[in-house]
Design a protein around this motif. Structure first.
Motif, PDB file in Angstrom:
ATOM      1  N   GLY A  59       0.800  -1.221   0.000  1.00  0.00           N
ATOM      2  CA  GLY A  59       0.000   0.000   0.000  1.00  0.00           C
ATOM      3  C   GLY A  59       0.829   1.266   0.000  1.00  0.00           C
ATOM      4  N   ASP A  60       1.996   1.253  -0.660  1.00  0.00           N
ATOM      5  CA  ASP A  60       2.853   2.436  -0.704  1.00  0.00           C
ATOM      6  C   ASP A  60       2.183   3.539  -1.512  1.00  0.00           C
ATOM      7  OD1 ASP A  60       4.652   1.045   0.722  1.00  0.00           O
ATOM      8  OD2 ASP A  60       6.211   0.942  -0.822  1.00  0.00           O
ATOM      9  N   GLN A  61       1.992   4.675  -0.918  1.00  0.00           N
ATOM     10  CA  GLN A  61       1.263   5.735  -1.586  1.00  0.00           C
ATOM     11  C   GLN A  61       2.044   6.361  -2.733  1.00  0.00           C
ATOM     12  OE1 GLN A  61      -0.348   8.680   0.984  1.00  0.00           O
ATOM     13  NE2 GLN A  61      -1.152   9.936  -0.652  1.00  0.00           N
ATOM     14  N   VAL A  62       3.344   6.452  -2.598  1.00  0.00           N
ATOM     15  CA  VAL A  62       4.115   7.187  -3.593  1.00  0.00           C
ATOM     16  C   VAL A  62       4.051   6.525  -4.965  1.00  0.00           C
ATOM     17  CG1 VAL A  62       6.337   6.042  -3.199  1.00  0.00           C
ATOM     18  CG2 VAL A  62       6.302   8.429  -3.946  1.00  0.00           C
ATOM     19  N   THR A  63       3.795   5.209  -5.023  1.00  0.00           N
ATOM     20  CA  THR A  63       3.697   4.520  -6.308  1.00  0.00           C
ATOM     21  C   THR A  63       2.354   3.838  -6.502  1.00  0.00           C
ATOM     22  OG1 THR A  63       4.696   2.537  -5.349  1.00  0.00           O
ATOM     23  CG2 THR A  63       6.171   4.094  -6.435  1.00  0.00           C
ATOM     24  N   GLU A  64       1.391   4.123  -5.660  1.00  0.00           N
ATOM     25  CA  GLU A  64       0.151   3.355  -5.666  1.00  0.00           C
ATOM     26  C   GLU A  64      -0.640   3.535  -6.953  1.00  0.00           C
ATOM     27  OE1 GLU A  64      -2.859   1.692  -2.432  1.00  0.00           O
ATOM     28  OE2 GLU A  64      -2.362   3.798  -2.205  1.00  0.00           O
ATOM     29  N   ASP A  65      -0.731   4.760  -7.467  1.00  0.00           N
ATOM     30  CA  ASP A  65      -1.528   4.939  -8.674  1.00  0.00           C
ATOM     31  C   ASP A  65      -0.893   4.250  -9.873  1.00  0.00           C
ATOM     32  OD1 ASP A  65       0.580   6.671  -8.826  1.00  0.00           O
ATOM     33  OD2 ASP A  65      -0.573   8.342  -9.663  1.00  0.00           O
ATOM     34  N   GLU A  66       0.431   4.049  -9.855  1.00  0.00           N
ATOM     35  CA  GLU A  66       1.069   3.271 -10.914  1.00  0.00           C
ATOM     36  C   GLU A  66       0.763   1.791 -10.750  1.00  0.00           C
ATOM     37  OE1 GLU A  66       5.241   4.529 -11.979  1.00  0.00           O
ATOM     38  OE2 GLU A  66       4.973   5.675 -10.139  1.00  0.00           O
ATOM     39  N   ALA A  67       0.805   1.299  -9.512  1.00  0.00           N
ATOM     40  CA  ALA A  67       0.548  -0.114  -9.256  1.00  0.00           C
ATOM     41  C   ALA A  67      -0.919  -0.462  -9.546  1.00  0.00           C
ATOM     42  CB  ALA A  67       0.898  -0.456  -7.810  1.00  0.00           C
ATOM     43  N   MET A  68      -1.830   0.473  -9.225  1.00  0.00           N
ATOM     44  CA  MET A  68      -3.243   0.194  -9.406  1.00  0.00           C
ATOM     45  C   MET A  68      -3.677   0.388 -10.852  1.00  0.00           C
ATOM     46  SD  MET A  68      -4.312  -0.541  -6.335  1.00  0.00           S
ATOM     47  CE  MET A  68      -6.071  -0.234  -6.256  1.00  0.00           C
ATOM     48  N   ALA A  69      -3.208   1.487 -11.471  1.00  0.00           N
ATOM     49  CA  ALA A  69      -3.548   1.817 -12.849  1.00  0.00           C
ATOM     50  C   ALA A  69      -5.057   1.976 -13.048  1.00  0.00           C
ATOM     51  CB  ALA A  69      -2.990   0.777 -13.808  1.00  0.00           C
ATOM     52  N   GLU A  70      -5.774   2.362 -11.991  1.00  0.00           N
ATOM     53  CA  GLU A  70      -7.215   2.545 -12.073  1.00  0.00           C
ATOM     54  C   GLU A  70      -7.674   3.294 -10.830  1.00  0.00           C
ATOM     55  OE1 GLU A  70      -8.397  -1.814 -10.197  1.00  0.00           O
ATOM     56  OE2 GLU A  70      -8.416  -1.500 -12.347  1.00  0.00           O
ATOM     57  N   SER A  71      -8.938   3.677 -10.820  1.00  0.00           N
ATOM     58  CA  SER A  71      -9.473   4.374  -9.659  1.00  0.00           C
ATOM     59  C   SER A  71      -9.491   3.462  -8.441  1.00  0.00           C
ATOM     60  CB  SER A  71     -10.904   4.844  -9.952  1.00  0.00           C
ATOM     61  OG  SER A  71     -10.922   5.779 -11.014  1.00  0.00           O
ATOM     62  N   TYR A  72      -9.241   4.047  -7.285  1.00  0.00           N
ATOM     63  CA  TYR A  72      -9.269   3.265  -6.057  1.00  0.00           C
ATOM     64  C   TYR A  72      -9.475   4.207  -4.876  1.00  0.00           C
ATOM     65  CZ  TYR A  72      -4.656   4.964  -4.702  1.00  0.00           C
ATOM     66  OH  TYR A  72      -3.621   5.768  -4.325  1.00  0.00           O
ATOM     67  N   LEU A  73      -9.941   3.638  -3.773  1.00  0.00           N
ATOM     68  CA  LEU A  73      -9.999   4.316  -2.486  1.00  0.00           C
ATOM     69  C   LEU A  73      -9.506   3.339  -1.428  1.00  0.00           C
ATOM     70  CD1 LEU A  73     -13.410   6.247  -2.452  1.00  0.00           C
ATOM     71  CD2 LEU A  73     -11.127   7.238  -2.497  1.00  0.00           C
ATOM     72  N   ARG A  74      -8.690   3.829  -0.515  1.00  0.00           N
ATOM     73  CA  ARG A  74      -8.182   2.992   0.563  1.00  0.00           C
ATOM     74  C   ARG A  74      -8.599   3.641   1.889  1.00  0.00           C
ATOM     75  NH1 ARG A  74      -4.117  -0.967   0.655  1.00  0.00           N
ATOM     76  NH2 ARG A  74      -3.452  -0.427  -1.464  1.00  0.00           N
ATOM     77  N   VAL A  75      -9.382   2.915   2.688  1.00  0.00           N
ATOM     78  CA  VAL A  75      -9.804   3.384   4.006  1.00  0.00           C
ATOM     79  C   VAL A  75      -8.871   2.754   5.032  1.00  0.00           C
ATOM     80  CG1 VAL A  75     -11.697   3.543   5.660  1.00  0.00           C
ATOM     81  CG2 VAL A  75     -12.183   3.562   3.199  1.00  0.00           C
ATOM     82  N   ILE A  76      -8.199   3.583   5.830  1.00  0.00           N
ATOM     83  CA  ILE A  76      -7.129   3.120   6.713  1.00  0.00           C
ATOM     84  C   ILE A  76      -7.452   3.481   8.155  1.00  0.00           C
ATOM     85  CG2 ILE A  76      -4.658   3.219   7.214  1.00  0.00           C
ATOM     86  CD1 ILE A  76      -4.291   4.267   4.329  1.00  0.00           C
ATOM     87  N   GLY A  77      -7.564   2.479   9.006  1.00  0.00           N
ATOM     88  CA  GLY A  77      -7.659   2.695  10.442  1.00  0.00           C
ATOM     89  C   GLY A  77      -6.312   2.397  11.072  1.00  0.00           C
ATOM     90  N   ARG A  78      -5.796   3.314  11.882  1.00  0.00           N
ATOM     91  CA  ARG A  78      -4.437   3.164  12.393  1.00  0.00           C
ATOM     92  C   ARG A  78      -4.386   3.453  13.891  1.00  0.00           C
ATOM     93  NH1 ARG A  78       0.102   6.602   9.457  1.00  0.00           N
ATOM     94  NH2 ARG A  78      -1.269   8.285  10.143  1.00  0.00           N
TER      95      ARG A  78
END
Length: 311
Positions: A59-78
């Motif tokens: 789930g690395d944000q800096v490269t996530e849109d390249e890895a996904m190559a599509e629309s996405y949403l990530r809901v994160i509880g921390r």
């Protein structure tokens, strides 16, 4: 904390039978494979593809849109605990929504400016954090590079920016990636530069050396950090799991060695029931922590739900 974790696990337990009830035959065709399986299939030979696949697992944000190559949403509880700063928990939303009906270059961004998940030992604020909203215009995209114009609503104003990405092979098993962001913040223009080298060891094992420098124009002290990671990913679907060992150094300006923060830790991460639901545990120890100018142990727990349309 116990009550919050109990609530999370209760919800997951209740929804587990529903997820297990899905007909695997309906999702067994190549057309309906989820994004992570498709990415895994394409990561057999190329170190670039394998690095992006492992980034997607973590789930690395800096490269996530390249890895996904599509629309996405990530809901994160921390939930975060630090022996010298107490504990806190928060809920975040992160993602990119492309708008093809408007223009295939335009996308909505959620929490895009916060790429500091690798922050050494910061304790996030308690409660829910409002997502940082923005838009992205893809000015240019090629196989090895892209240029994006961005605008975020932050600090009660529109903050424009530009982002450049470039990747290139070094050898058959080594690849380089370069990221640069130039944004206007409340204190003026700010820059963030990141250089990444990936070395493929096996089909599921990667060595990474990662260096990042953050500066504000006119500010003499630049914040920097460099980290070595050994990353492993194995399995498919709900059986997918990963781990990484990391060792890093961080400081501000030309800090003397005794004034820099040194840290070591490990991350365990795996999917649960389906490959859009993730658990992560990360203990670490930091010497000369910037948070307290002392040595400190910390622990971070994360639960993530990945929302997307695999078609």
């Amino acid at each position: 904390m116990i009550k919050s974790l109990f609530t999370v696990f209760t919800v997951l337990w209740l929804f587990a039978p529903m997820a297990n009830g899905f007909d695997e035959s309906e999702s067994g065709s190549s057309e309906n494979l989820v994004w992570l399986d498709r990415a895994h299939q394409s990561a057999t030979t190329s170190v670039d593809n394998m690095a992006l696949w492992i980034d997607g697992v973590f789930g690395d944000q800096v490269t996530e849109d390249e890895a996904m190559a599509e629309s996405y949403l990530r809901v994160i509880g921390r939930y975060s605990w630090n022996e010298n700063a107490g504990n806190a928990n928060n809920l975040r939303v992160r993602g990119t929504l492309y708008l093809p009906k408007v223009n295939d270059r335009l996308a909505l961004l959620f929490d895009d400016d916060d790429i500091g998940d690798e922050a050494l030992d910061a304790i996030p604020g308690a409660g829910s954090e409002s997502p940082d909203l923005g838009i992205q215009w893809r000015l240019s995209k090629q196989d090895a590079s892209s240029i994006d114009l961005t605008a975020h609503w932050r600090d009660s104003g529109i903050r424009p920016g530009i982002r450049f990405r470039r990747q290139a092979p070094v050898t058959d098993n080594v690849a380089m990636r370069f990221y640069h962001r130039f944004d206007y913040g409340k204190d003026g223009w700010e820059t963030s530069t990141e250089l990444i080298f990936d070395k493929k060891v096996t089909s599921g094992h990667l060595y990474r050396w990662r260096t990042r420098v953050d500066t504000s124009l006119g500010d003499e002290a630049a914040s920097w950090r460099t980290v070595f990671q050994s990353r492993h990913a194995k399995g498919e679907g709900a059986a997918l799991h990963a781990r990484q060992w990391f060792l890093g150094v961080a400081g501000q300006g030309s800090s003397a060695w005794r004034d820099t923060a040194k840290y070591v830790g490990v991350t365990w991460r795996r999917s649960y029931v389906r490959d859009y639901l993730w658990f992560e545990v990360e203990p670490r120890y930091t010497w000369q922590s910037a948070l307290c100018d002392c040595d400190t142990a910390s622990l971070q727990l994360r639960v993530e739900v990945l929302l997307f349309d695999p078609d």
